[in-house]
Motif scaffolding. Structure first.
Motif, short mmCIF file in Angstrom:
data_model
loop_
_atom_site.label_atom_id
_atom_site.label_comp_id
_atom_site.label_asym_id
_atom_site.label_seq_id
_atom_site.Cartn_x
_atom_site.Cartn_y
_atom_site.Cartn_z
N TYR A 75 -0.31 -8.50 -2.06
CA TYR A 75 -0.25 -9.12 -0.73
C TYR A 75 -1.31 -8.52 0.18
N THR A 76 -1.46 -7.20 0.17
CA THR A 76 -2.47 -6.55 1.01
C THR A 76 -3.87 -7.04 0.64
N LEU A 77 -4.12 -7.22 -0.65
CA LEU A 77 -5.41 -7.76 -1.09
C LEU A 77 -5.65 -9.16 -0.53
N LEU A 78 -4.69 -10.07 -0.73
CA LEU A 78 -4.85 -11.45 -0.28
C LEU A 78 -4.89 -11.53 1.25
N HIS A 79 -4.10 -10.69 1.90
CA HIS A 79 -4.10 -10.67 3.37
C HIS A 79 -5.45 -10.23 3.91
N SER A 80 -6.03 -9.22 3.29
CA SER A 80 -7.36 -8.75 3.71
C SER A 80 -8.42 -9.81 3.45
N LEU A 81 -8.34 -10.48 2.30
CA LEU A 81 -9.28 -11.55 1.99
C LEU A 81 -9.15 -12.70 2.98
N SER A 82 -7.92 -13.02 3.34
CA SER A 82 -7.69 -14.10 4.29
C SER A 82 -8.34 -13.81 5.64
N HIS A 83 -8.18 -12.58 6.14
CA HIS A 83 -8.78 -12.23 7.43
C HIS A 83 -10.31 -12.27 7.36
N ALA A 84 -10.86 -11.79 6.25
CA ALA A 84 -12.31 -11.83 6.10
C ALA A 84 -12.82 -13.27 6.08
N LEU A 85 -12.11 -14.15 5.38
CA LEU A 85 -12.51 -15.56 5.31
C LEU A 85 -12.33 -16.26 6.65
N MET A 86 -11.26 -15.95 7.37
CA MET A 86 -11.04 -16.60 8.66
C MET A 86 -12.14 -16.27 9.64
N ALA A 87 -12.56 -15.01 9.66
CA ALA A 87 -13.64 -14.63 10.56
C ALA A 87 -14.94 -15.34 10.21
N GLU A 88 -15.21 -15.48 8.91
CA GLU A 88 -16.45 -16.14 8.48
C GLU A 88 -16.37 -17.65 8.71
N ILE A 89 -15.21 -18.25 8.45
CA ILE A 89 -15.06 -19.70 8.67
C ILE A 89 -15.24 -20.04 10.13
N ALA A 90 -14.74 -19.16 11.02
CA ALA A 90 -14.91 -19.40 12.46
C ALA A 90 -16.39 -19.43 12.82
N LEU A 91 -17.18 -18.56 12.22
CA LEU A 91 -18.63 -18.56 12.48
C LEU A 91 -19.30 -19.78 11.85
N ASP A 92 -18.83 -20.18 10.68
CA ASP A 92 -19.48 -21.26 9.94
C ASP A 92 -19.14 -22.64 10.49
N SER A 93 -17.87 -22.85 10.83
CA SER A 93 -17.42 -24.20 11.18
C SER A 93 -17.42 -24.47 12.68
N GLY A 94 -17.46 -23.42 13.48
CA GLY A 94 -17.42 -23.62 14.91
C GLY A 94 -16.04 -23.62 15.50
N TYR A 95 -15.01 -23.48 14.66
CA TYR A 95 -13.65 -23.38 15.19
C TYR A 95 -13.50 -22.05 15.94
N PRO A 96 -12.78 -22.02 17.06
CA PRO A 96 -12.43 -20.72 17.66
C PRO A 96 -11.58 -19.93 16.68
N ALA A 97 -11.86 -18.65 16.55
CA ALA A 97 -11.11 -17.83 15.59
C ALA A 97 -9.62 -17.85 15.89
N SER A 98 -9.25 -17.94 17.17
CA SER A 98 -7.84 -17.92 17.54
C SER A 98 -7.11 -19.21 17.17
N SER A 99 -7.86 -20.28 16.82
CA SER A 99 -7.21 -21.54 16.45
C SER A 99 -6.88 -21.59 14.96
N LEU A 100 -7.34 -20.62 14.18
CA LEU A 100 -7.06 -20.58 12.75
C LEU A 100 -5.77 -19.79 12.49
N LYS A 101 -5.04 -20.20 11.47
CA LYS A 101 -3.81 -19.52 11.07
C LYS A 101 -3.85 -19.29 9.57
N GLU A 102 -2.87 -18.52 9.09
CA GLU A 102 -2.84 -18.20 7.67
C GLU A 102 -1.41 -18.21 7.15
N ARG A 103 -1.28 -18.47 5.86
CA ARG A 103 -0.03 -18.24 5.12
C ARG A 103 -0.44 -17.62 3.79
N ILE A 104 0.10 -16.45 3.53
CA ILE A 104 -0.26 -15.69 2.34
C ILE A 104 0.84 -15.87 1.29
#
Length: 622
Positions: A477-506
């Motif tokens: 879980y810690t692995l996937l959770h860390s990967l999720s946060h890393a991807l969310m930060a990068e997706i926010a930069l790539d797609s233009g979505y505000p980082a706070s508008s993204l959510k996750e389910r691990i």
């Protein structure tokens, strides 16, 4: 939006029943569900059988819902233009009822200049608006609510009895003052002073038992807890973040349409909540125009059969983790999941590898089995309680037993047969991680050593919960959770979505009740908002660039702006939430807590890549 209005989502999160809100001239506490003006046209029943059955089971087990009552989910009341009277709303009693005058009297003492302001009660204010206090000499002063109240760990809330705190059993009717020195607002520099000469430093008010015993007061329900209390009261700053932690349960709606009739019954399941027999279907058609228009052409027996089937499926689903049902749908491998229809709850596509793997990008994607683009999803969230001082422990898999560990959560009603809920729509990406690759990685000696360190940190963290804490979510879980946060930060930069508008389910789920080897591994990154941000298509479009997004996300984790301090951080021996972190801080992995399902707990980028600390526990070779 007026100053005294709140968004629907705020009423089931930040400002639900029991929460205090500052208004322009006073402070109020949001009342319980019995005091919400739920008129016929002011709310909508939300159909979500899985969530309804799950919460109904939870509340009945905790004694908060009558065993013979069926639960329903409703939106908070919506204020609409009403020419004939007041719009529907939520009652909010005045709290606290002690106020401080804004007029300051300055005096000079040996320790410097002292500023003092009169401390008065609600009934002492002028009767015209209750906004001013009139001194004996006729002077008038505006007032503001006092910043300090008291509460206990069961969620009870009450005014501080300032006269008793200062004088004890001694009767005194001299005026009270709030006296301050310096500019730091430190409790040691603030005192409650009586005209008779007695005083109390707010620093002393933090001592256990100094504020007396709790009387079980629940101002949001306008009553006292029938079970009583007697715990020691604690000083609480009215505007502090630890005054209110909502207990919100969230599920992703899953497709259940077998045919048009089943789809219609599913959509109207909230309006059919009290239906128990075929005859009740006829009554629903007669008295509910929505049911009559949608289901009027279908036989009552067929409607009731579909309704029974949906309820039986929801009850069966309530017996296991909701995340398992969601994972099994997303990871099914079907080319199309759900139906591409404007009213569909879920529509997704499993992409072929050629659609998202870019051979020109130097990143290993062999551990990713499938990438699923979720064109349309529906998230339903419901508020069922709240805590104070400490947030309720969060379960990694949503298991019902882990939710019940928060036994000190306070109720939001005296026994209402409904809960406030909202539905939000959006899109997302589901990343299915190969479970065999993860399990092989977990057996590596360096990963085992890192897991030992993380487990020691978890042991320090769980000691803070007197009522129990969730089980360790697992290093997977810690692995996937860390990967999720890393991807969310990068997706926010790539797609233009505000980082706070993204959510996750691990999804790091084991078939065993007490954890073990994960049999389901995946990440859902999605948006779900009432507005247009949730359906702009940016996440779906990012699927074709996933290889590049993954590589850039991992590259950013190699070096943190707080290295080497961040990379060298060890969880064992730490206190507070930092005990659950490996190499993780606000410079690399921590994100907005509204986006994280685990309140930024259990993160470690050394499980993703090899940091400058040179741990050999990295999952990706980067």
């Amino acid at each position: 939006m007026t100053k005294n209005a709140q968004r629907l989502s705020q009423l089931i999160s930040t400002f639900g029943p029991g929460a205090m809100i500052d208004l322009p001239t006073r402070s109020v506490v949001v009342a319980g569900l019995e005091f919400w003006e739920m008129r016929a046209n002011s709310f909508t029943t939300i159909p979500e059988p899985r969530l309804t059955a799950r919460l109904e089971q939870l509340l009945k087990d905790q004694g908060r819902l009558d065993p013979n009552v069926s639960l329903s989910l409703r939106t908070p009341p919506v204020a609409t233009d009403n020419a004939t009277g007041m719009p529907a709303g939520v009652i909010a009693p005045i709290f606290p009822t002690w106020f401080v005058c804004e007029q300051v009297e300055a005096t000079t003492a040996a320790t410097g200049t002292l500023r003092r302001r009169r401390l008065v009660r609600w009934q002492d204010l002028d009767t015209r608006g209750r906004r001013k206090f009139v001194f004996d000499d006729g002077r008038k002063s505006e007032v503001t609510p006092i910043r300090f109240v008291c509460a206990c760990e069961k969620g009870h809330l009450q005014d501080i009895d300032w006269r008793w705190v200062v004088h004890g059993a001694v009767q005194c009717h001299e005026p009270l003052w709030v006296e301050e020195k310096g500019t730091s607002a430190d409790p040691a520099d603030t005192s409650i002073v009586c005209g008779c000469g007695r005083n109390l430093s707010l620093q002393d008010a933090f001592q256990p038992g100094r504020l007396g015993k709790c009387r079980g007061e629940r101002p949001w329900l306008l009553d006292r807890d029938p079970n009583g209390c007697g715990d020691n009261l604690k000083l609480l700053t009215r505007t502090a973040t630890n005054t209110y932690f909502p207990q919100v349960y969230t599920v992703i709606s899953l497709p259940s349409e077998e045919d048009d009739l089943t789809r219609l019954v599913d959509e109207l399941s909230g309006d059919l909540g009290n239906v128990q027999t075929v005859e009740d279907i006829a009554q629903a058609k007669r008295f509910n125009p929505k049911v009559s228009v949608s289901l009027g052409a279908y036989p009552d027996a067929e409607i009731f059969e579909r309704l029974k089937r949906l309820r039986e499926g929801a009850r069966a689903d309530a017996a296991r983790s909701p995340k398992m049902s969601e994972f099994d749908v997303f990871a099914s491998g079907r080319q199309q999941i759900g139906h591409n229809h404007p009213t569909a709850k879920l529509y997704a596509e499993t992409l072929p590898r050629t659609a998202w793997v870019d051979p020109s990008v130097d990143v290993d994607t062999s551990a990713i089995k499938n990438l699923v683009v979720v064109h349309r999803l529906r998230e339903v969230s419901s508020l069922y309680g709240f805590t104070r001082f400490e947030a309720a422990p969060t379960s990694s898999d949503g298991d019902i037993e882990d939710i019940q560990l928060a036994v000190r959560g306070a109720p939001i009603s005296r026994g209402a047969d409904w809960l406030p809920a909202i539905e939000q729509f959006g899109e997302g990406l589901f990343i299915h991680i190969d479970e065999q690759v993860v399990n092989h990685w977990l057996q590596a000696p360096d990963v085992v050593n890192r897991e030992v360190s993380l487990l020691r940190g978890y042991g320090h963290w769980r000691a803070r919960f007197s009522g129990g804490a969730p089980n360790y979510p697992g290093t997977a879980y810690t692995l996937l959770h860390s990967l999720s946060h890393a991807l969310m930060a990068e997706i926010a930069l790539d797609s233009g979505y505000p980082a706070s508008s993204l959510k996750e389910r691990i999804y790091a789920l084991s078939d065993a009740r007490n954890g073990g080897v994960p049999a389901r591994c995946g990440i859902l990154i999605y948006t779900a908002t009432p507005g247009a941000q949730g359906t702009l298509g940016g996440l779906v479009a990012a699927a074709s660039r996933f290889s590049r997004i993954l590589r850039n996300a991992l590259d950013r984790q190699l070096i943190c702006s707080n290295d080497p301090v961040c990379a060298d951080h060890e969880p064992d021996g730490r206190s507070g939430d930092r005990a659950t972190h490996g190499a993780a801080c606000h410079g690399c992995l921590l994100i907005a807590e509204t986006s994280c399902e685990m309140r930024n707990l259990f993160l470690d980028r050394s499980l993703l890549v090899r940091t400058m600390a040179r741990h050999q526990s990295n999952f990706f070779d980067q």
